[in-house]
Motif scaffolding. Structure first.
Motif, PDB file in Angstrom:
ATOM      1  N   TYR A  86      32.624  33.814   9.388  1.00 42.77           N
ATOM      2  CA  TYR A  86      32.847  33.009   8.049  1.00 42.77           C
ATOM      3  C   TYR A  86      33.484  31.713   8.338  1.00 42.77           C
ATOM      4  CZ  TYR A  86      33.078  32.151   3.291  1.00 42.77           C
ATOM      5  OH  TYR A  86      33.083  32.029   1.819  1.00 42.77           O
ATOM      6  N   LEU A  87      34.426  31.918   9.113  1.00 44.32           N
ATOM      7  CA  LEU A  87      35.212  30.530   9.263  1.00 44.32           C
ATOM      8  C   LEU A  87      34.374  29.403   9.919  1.00 44.32           C
ATOM      9  CD1 LEU A  87      39.018  31.662  10.013  1.00 44.32           C
ATOM     10  CD2 LEU A  87      38.029  30.725   7.762  1.00 44.32           C
ATOM     11  N   ALA A  88      33.372  30.020  10.951  1.00 45.30           N
ATOM     12  CA  ALA A  88      32.748  29.015  11.932  1.00 45.30           C
ATOM     13  C   ALA A  88      31.630  28.465  11.050  1.00 45.30           C
ATOM     14  CB  ALA A  88      32.102  30.176  12.823  1.00 45.30           C
ATOM     15  N   TYR A  89      31.319  28.933   9.700  1.00 42.29           N
ATOM     16  CA  TYR A  89      30.417  28.244   8.793  1.00 42.29           C
ATOM     17  C   TYR A  89      30.849  26.859   8.890  1.00 42.29           C
ATOM     18  CZ  TYR A  89      27.882  32.440   6.938  1.00 42.29           C
ATOM     19  OH  TYR A  89      27.021  33.251   6.739  1.00 42.29           O
ATOM     20  N   ILE A  90      31.940  26.503   8.541  1.00 41.07           N
ATOM     21  CA  ILE A  90      32.635  25.171   8.678  1.00 41.07           C
ATOM     22  C   ILE A  90      32.071  24.207   9.714  1.00 41.07           C
ATOM     23  CG2 ILE A  90      34.791  23.813   8.547  1.00 41.07           C
ATOM     24  CD1 ILE A  90      36.139  26.286   7.043  1.00 41.07           C
TER      25      ILE A  90
ATOM     26  N   SER B  98      29.590  25.244  11.712  1.00 40.41           N
ATOM     27  CA  SER B  98      28.092  24.759  11.562  1.00 40.41           C
ATOM     28  C   SER B  98      27.727  23.638  10.636  1.00 40.41           C
ATOM     29  CB  SER B  98      27.463  26.174  11.333  1.00 40.41           C
ATOM     30  OG  SER B  98      27.522  26.852  12.410  1.00 40.41           O
ATOM     31  N   ALA B  99      28.557  23.629   9.640  1.00 43.68           N
ATOM     32  CA  ALA B  99      28.232  22.517   8.500  1.00 43.68           C
ATOM     33  C   ALA B  99      28.641  21.089   8.694  1.00 43.68           C
ATOM     34  CB  ALA B  99      28.716  23.020   7.258  1.00 43.68           C
ATOM     35  N   LEU B 100      29.940  20.818   9.382  1.00 46.15           N
ATOM     36  CA  LEU B 100      30.427  19.600   9.559  1.00 46.15           C
ATOM     37  C   LEU B 100      29.605  18.584  10.053  1.00 46.15           C
ATOM     38  CD1 LEU B 100      34.283  20.235  10.115  1.00 46.15           C
ATOM     39  CD2 LEU B 100      33.105  19.506   8.169  1.00 46.15           C
ATOM     40  N   PRO B 101      29.069  18.980  11.365  1.00 48.43           N
ATOM     41  CA  PRO B 101      28.305  17.844  11.808  1.00 48.43           C
ATOM     42  C   PRO B 101      26.815  17.665  11.271  1.00 48.43           C
ATOM     43  CG  PRO B 101      28.267  19.621  13.275  1.00 48.43           C
ATOM     44  CD  PRO B 101      29.200  19.724  12.092  1.00 48.43           C
ATOM     45  N   LEU B 102      26.643  17.285   9.787  1.00 43.24           N
ATOM     46  CA  LEU B 102      25.415  17.080   9.137  1.00 43.24           C
ATOM     47  C   LEU B 102      24.698  18.372   9.385  1.00 43.24           C
ATOM     48  CD1 LEU B 102      24.692  13.582  10.406  1.00 43.24           C
ATOM     49  CD2 LEU B 102      25.627  14.255   8.500  1.00 43.24           C
ATOM     50  N   LEU B 103      25.169  19.563   9.301  1.00 46.19           N
ATOM     51  CA  LEU B 103      24.519  20.920   9.335  1.00 46.19           C
ATOM     52  C   LEU B 103      23.630  21.163  10.495  1.00 46.19           C
ATOM     53  CD1 LEU B 103      23.109  20.746   5.517  1.00 46.19           C
ATOM     54  CD2 LEU B 103      25.080  21.847   6.375  1.00 46.19           C
ATOM     55  N   LEU B 104      24.006  20.623  11.525  1.00 46.48           N
ATOM     56  CA  LEU B 104      23.436  20.746  12.944  1.00 46.48           C
ATOM     57  C   LEU B 104      23.487  22.159  13.328  1.00 46.48           C
ATOM     58  CD1 LEU B 104      21.954  19.378  15.185  1.00 46.48           C
ATOM     59  CD2 LEU B 104      23.927  18.619  16.168  1.00 46.48           C
ATOM     60  N   GLY B 105      24.715  22.837  13.088  1.00 47.06           N
ATOM     61  CA  GLY B 105      24.772  24.398  13.554  1.00 47.06           C
ATOM     62  C   GLY B 105      24.051  25.019  12.882  1.00 47.06           C
ATOM     63  N   TYR B 106      23.476  24.679  11.758  1.00 48.50           N
ATOM     64  CA  TYR B 106      22.353  25.718  10.985  1.00 48.50           C
ATOM     65  C   TYR B 106      21.030  25.371  11.637  1.00 48.50           C
ATOM     66  CZ  TYR B 106      26.392  26.885   7.661  1.00 48.50           C
ATOM     67  OH  TYR B 106      27.507  27.344   7.306  1.00 48.50           O
ATOM     68  N   ILE B 107      20.656  24.116  11.681  1.00 47.63           N
ATOM     69  CA  ILE B 107      19.339  23.592  12.081  1.00 47.63           C
ATOM     70  C   ILE B 107      19.303  24.037  13.469  1.00 47.63           C
ATOM     71  CG2 ILE B 107      18.144  21.607  12.696  1.00 47.63           C
ATOM     72  CD1 ILE B 107      19.795  20.099  10.491  1.00 47.63           C
ATOM     73  N   TRP B 108      20.417  24.410  14.265  1.00 47.37           N
ATOM     74  CA  TRP B 108      20.304  24.913  15.536  1.00 47.37           C
ATOM     75  C   TRP B 108      19.446  26.225  15.679  1.00 47.37           C
ATOM     76  CZ3 TRP B 108      21.545  22.378  19.760  1.00 47.37           C
ATOM     77  CH2 TRP B 108      21.733  22.906  20.923  1.00 47.37           C
ATOM     78  N   ILE B 109      19.725  26.970  14.489  1.00 48.82           N
ATOM     79  CA  ILE B 109      18.780  27.919  14.370  1.00 48.82           C
ATOM     80  C   ILE B 109      17.315  28.020  14.738  1.00 48.82           C
ATOM     81  CG2 ILE B 109      17.985  29.998  12.779  1.00 48.82           C
ATOM     82  CD1 ILE B 109      20.873  29.410  11.221  1.00 48.82           C
ATOM     83  N   SER B 110      16.762  26.891  14.391  1.00 49.41           N
ATOM     84  CA  SER B 110      15.275  26.635  14.514  1.00 49.41           C
ATOM     85  C   SER B 110      14.818  26.478  16.087  1.00 49.41           C
ATOM     86  CB  SER B 110      14.824  25.406  13.840  1.00 49.41           C
ATOM     87  OG  SER B 110      15.120  25.531  12.566  1.00 49.41           O
ATOM     88  N   PHE B 111      15.801  25.860  16.775  1.00 49.63           N
ATOM     89  CA  PHE B 111      15.464  25.705  18.190  1.00 49.63           C
ATOM     90  C   PHE B 111      16.034  26.785  19.152  1.00 49.63           C
ATOM     91  CE2 PHE B 111      15.970  21.813  15.603  1.00 49.63           C
ATOM     92  CZ  PHE B 111      14.709  21.341  15.821  1.00 49.63           C
ATOM     93  N   ASP B 112      17.072  27.493  18.913  1.00 44.83           N
ATOM     94  CA  ASP B 112      17.658  28.613  19.767  1.00 44.83           C
ATOM     95  C   ASP B 112      16.551  29.918  19.728  1.00 44.83           C
ATOM     96  OD1 ASP B 112      20.277  29.419  21.042  1.00 44.83           O
ATOM     97  OD2 ASP B 112      19.648  31.124  19.729  1.00 44.83           O
ATOM     98  N   SER B 113      16.509  30.192  21.179  1.00 50.21           N
ATOM     99  CA  SER B 113      15.750  31.438  21.527  1.00 50.21           C
ATOM    100  C   SER B 113      16.140  32.685  20.714  1.00 50.21           C
ATOM    101  CB  SER B 113      15.605  31.538  23.038  1.00 50.21           C
ATOM    102  OG  SER B 113      16.945  31.880  23.540  1.00 50.21           O
ATOM    103  N   ARG B 114      17.399  32.868  20.305  1.00 48.25           N
ATOM    104  CA  ARG B 114      18.000  34.040  19.780  1.00 48.25           C
ATOM    105  C   ARG B 114      17.927  33.843  18.327  1.00 48.25           C
ATOM    106  NH1 ARG B 114      22.244  36.974  22.805  1.00 48.25           N
ATOM    107  NH2 ARG B 114      21.556  38.828  21.748  1.00 48.25           N
TER     108      ARG B 114
END
Length: 154
Positions: A102-106, A108-124
């Motif tokens: 939950y805290l790590a959502y921050i 994922s969100a801080l650098p222009l949502l890049l941590g969420y967008i990463w889901i699209s490119f990650d093998s898992r």
């Protein structure tokens, strides 16, 4: 057992998040309005007071963490058939993992949502919050889906 599941991708998780946000807003907005009125939304203050912290920060965090621990999913994830589990064992995440995620959502969100967008490119299909907490999001694999037929083939 592992062959029975697939990783949940970016768009399904976006849909789940939209559902969760709508549910959270349906609860928090009326409570916030009852206490602070419409002036709350005109304010530039980050925090309006103790009730604001409780309603808009603590309650949603506690609810999400408890839902992860009891059901392995929030309502939105339930709708898309997804579960959040420990990445090594596939078991329910620990309370520590849930809090960290939950805290790590921050993060994922801080650098222009890049941590969420990463889901699209990650093998898992892991976002940064998943990698930090050691979790994955899975759902039952879709098998035996009938192909669409048009015209004379139908």
């Amino acid at each position: 057992m592992q062959d029975d599941f697939q990783y949940v991708g970016f768009w399904a998780r976006v849909g789940a998040t939209v559902i969760d946000v709508i549910i959270i807003l349906c609860i928090t907005v009326p409570l916030t309005l009852m206490i602070y009125g419409f002036a709350y939304y005109d304010s530039t203050a980050i925090v309006a007071g103790p009730a604001d912290i409780l309603i808009n920060w603590i309650m949603p965090a506690v609810a999400v963490i408890l839902l992860w621990l009891k059901f392995q999913a929030t309502p939105g994830k339930m709708v898309v058939g997804a579960r959040v589990v420990d990445a090594r064992t596939g078991a329910t995440m620990t309370p520590g993992q849930a809090v960290v995620r939950y805290l790590a959502y921050i993060v994922s969100a801080l650098p222009l949502l890049l941590g969420y967008i990463w889901i699209s490119f990650d093998s898992r299909k892991q976002g940064w919050h998943d990698k930090i907490a050691g979790t994955i999001v899975i759902r039952p694999k879709v098998q035996g889906v009938e192909a669409v037929k048009f015209g004379a083939d139908a």
